[in-house]
Scaffold this motif. Sequence first.
Motif, short mmCIF file in Angstrom:
data_model
loop_
_atom_site.label_atom_id
_atom_site.label_comp_id
_atom_site.label_asym_id
_atom_site.label_seq_id
_atom_site.Cartn_x
_atom_site.Cartn_y
_atom_site.Cartn_z
N PHE A 16 56.18 34.15 -13.63
CA PHE A 16 56.52 34.93 -12.44
C PHE A 16 55.27 35.58 -11.83
O PHE A 16 55.06 35.52 -10.62
N ALA A 17 54.44 36.19 -12.67
CA ALA A 17 53.23 36.86 -12.18
C ALA A 17 52.28 35.85 -11.54
O ALA A 17 51.73 36.10 -10.47
N ASP A 18 52.10 34.70 -12.19
CA ASP A 18 51.21 33.66 -11.65
C ASP A 18 51.72 33.16 -10.30
O ASP A 18 50.93 32.91 -9.38
N ALA A 19 53.02 33.00 -10.19
CA ALA A 19 53.61 32.52 -8.93
C ALA A 19 53.41 33.55 -7.80
O ALA A 19 53.13 33.18 -6.66
N ILE A 20 53.54 34.83 -8.13
CA ILE A 20 53.33 35.89 -7.12
C ILE A 20 51.88 35.88 -6.65
O ILE A 20 51.60 35.97 -5.46
N VAL A 21 50.95 35.74 -7.61
CA VAL A 21 49.53 35.68 -7.25
C VAL A 21 49.27 34.45 -6.38
O VAL A 21 48.60 34.54 -5.34
N ALA A 22 49.81 33.28 -6.76
CA ALA A 22 49.62 32.06 -5.98
C ALA A 22 50.22 32.21 -4.59
O ALA A 22 49.62 31.79 -3.59
N HIS A 23 51.40 32.81 -4.52
CA HIS A 23 52.05 33.05 -3.22
C HIS A 23 51.15 33.89 -2.32
O HIS A 23 50.95 33.58 -1.14
#
Length: 146
Positions: A16-23
Motif C-alpha cells: 500500500f505504501a509503495d503504491a501511494i508513493v508511485a501514485h
Amino acid sequence: MTRFSAAEPTDRQKLFADAIVAHRERGSAFCTFQAESLGEESDAEADAAAESEDADGTEEIPPWMQFGDRTLNLDCTDEELDRLKELLGEFPAFKIAQLESPEEAEGTNVRISAKADPNRIAQFVERTFREVYDRPEGYVAWTVEV
C-alpha cells in the motif's frame, strides 16, 4: 513498483505504501486497492462462485479503497460505517470529509481526508480491510490501479 499483490500483513502495508508513493511520483489521479472476496479460496472455487449468485441475484463485490489528492474513498454498509468510525478514533489525522448515500445504492460512499505520510495511510488501509471489512489475517490484497 514491481509487486501488485501481497498476503501477509507487513507485506500488504508495504504494498500500500509503495503504491501511494508511485501514485504521487506519477501524478496519477488515484491508486486503488482491493481485497479478495470472502470465500475466494481457489481459481476453481472462484469460477464456481462467479457462476452462482446470492439469493437476491447479486454477487459480493470485493472491498476496495482509492487514494488520491490526500483523500481515501471507499464504500461500506451501515455496519461497516460504524466500524470505520470507531477505527478513525485511533487515527486523529484522518477525518470523514463526505458521506454520500444515493437512494439507488445500498450503503454509503465515504471520503476521508488523510493528511499523513504513505506509511501511516498504509496502516490505515490495512486496518480498514481487516477491521471494517472483516478480512482474515492472510487475505490477499491487490494494487489494481496506480
